[in-house]
Design an enzyme around this catalytic site. Structure first.
Site, PDB file in Angstrom:
ATOM      1  N   TYR A 122      -1.972  -0.349  10.269  1.00  0.00           N
ATOM      2  CA  TYR A 122      -1.986  -0.739   8.858  1.00  0.00           C
ATOM      3  C   TYR A 122      -0.697  -0.293   8.176  1.00  0.00           C
ATOM      4  O   TYR A 122      -0.044  -1.065   7.476  1.00  0.00           O
ATOM      5  CB  TYR A 122      -3.199  -0.117   8.175  1.00  0.00           C
TER       6      TYR A 122
ATOM      7  N   SER B  79       0.839  -1.186   0.000  1.00  0.00           N
ATOM      8  CA  SER B  79       0.000   0.000   0.000  1.00  0.00           C
ATOM      9  C   SER B  79       0.879   1.242   0.000  1.00  0.00           C
ATOM     10  O   SER B  79       2.016   1.209   0.489  1.00  0.00           O
ATOM     11  CB  SER B  79      -0.870  -0.007   1.258  1.00  0.00           C
TER      12      SER B  79
END
Length: 182
Positions: free
Chosen positions: A163, A150
């Site tokens: 995350y 990501s």
């Protein structure tokens, strides 16, 4: 032995129930691949099998559950009839948004488990089906590992600390593993 799938390139994708995983499975099936789709629920497995057809084989496991993962490996191993996977795509992921100072440690830990430890566990479990044998070395054509990261690994945003940390760790793991296996 299934002659229809014996010479078809085969890929395992985790997290195919929705989003990127589902889209990747659809695209690869359209391109002639056989897709083993990692899902956590039998309801998702049934729905996806119906939607994707003969070149889709659901494999039920949670990337954080080693017992389920081992059963998934056996399912794929039997279906592959001694052949190697073309690739594994570690796509399964989760993001729990919230301020770090208020986020319970269990929520933070869960994101690390799913987004970092999950792909590590999948890689470890499926290496033999990618042609990597610890005793014999490379057996057959080597498969590829694709770990979905990501932008959060590089451009960390507030309220996504767990995350972002997991995805940065996944990128470091990916670089190290690439060098070890090359």
């Amino acid at each position: 032995m299934n002659r229809e799938t014996d010479n078809v390139p085969s890929v395992l994708i985790t997290g195919v129930s929705t989003g990127i995983g589902r889209g990747a499975a659809s695209e690869l099936i359209q391109r002639g691949y056989r897709v083993f789709g990692g899902v956590r629920r039998s309801q998702d497995a049934d729905e996806l099998k119906l939607a994707f057809g003969a070149n889709f084989e659901p494999v039920i496991f949670d990337v954080t559950n080693e017992t389920q993962l081992a059963a998934g490996v056996e399912t794929v191993r039997k279906a592959m009839n001694g052949r190697n996977l073309t690739a594994i795509v570690n796509n399964a992921g989760a993001s729990i948004v919230g301020p770090f100072a208020l986020q319970p440690a269990d929520e933070f830990r869960r994101q690390i488990e799913i987004n970092l430890m999950g792909p590590i566990a999948v890689c470890r479990a499926f290496l033999p089906l990618l042609g990597v044998d610890l005793e014999k070395g490379l057996v057959g054509a080597p498969g590829k590992i694709i770990n979905i990261s990501s932008i959060g690994a590089h451009l960390s945003t507030p309220f996504m600390t767990g995350y972002n940390a997991a995805k940065a760790g996944l990128e470091a793991f990916s670089h190290s593993l690439r060098r070890e296996l090359s």
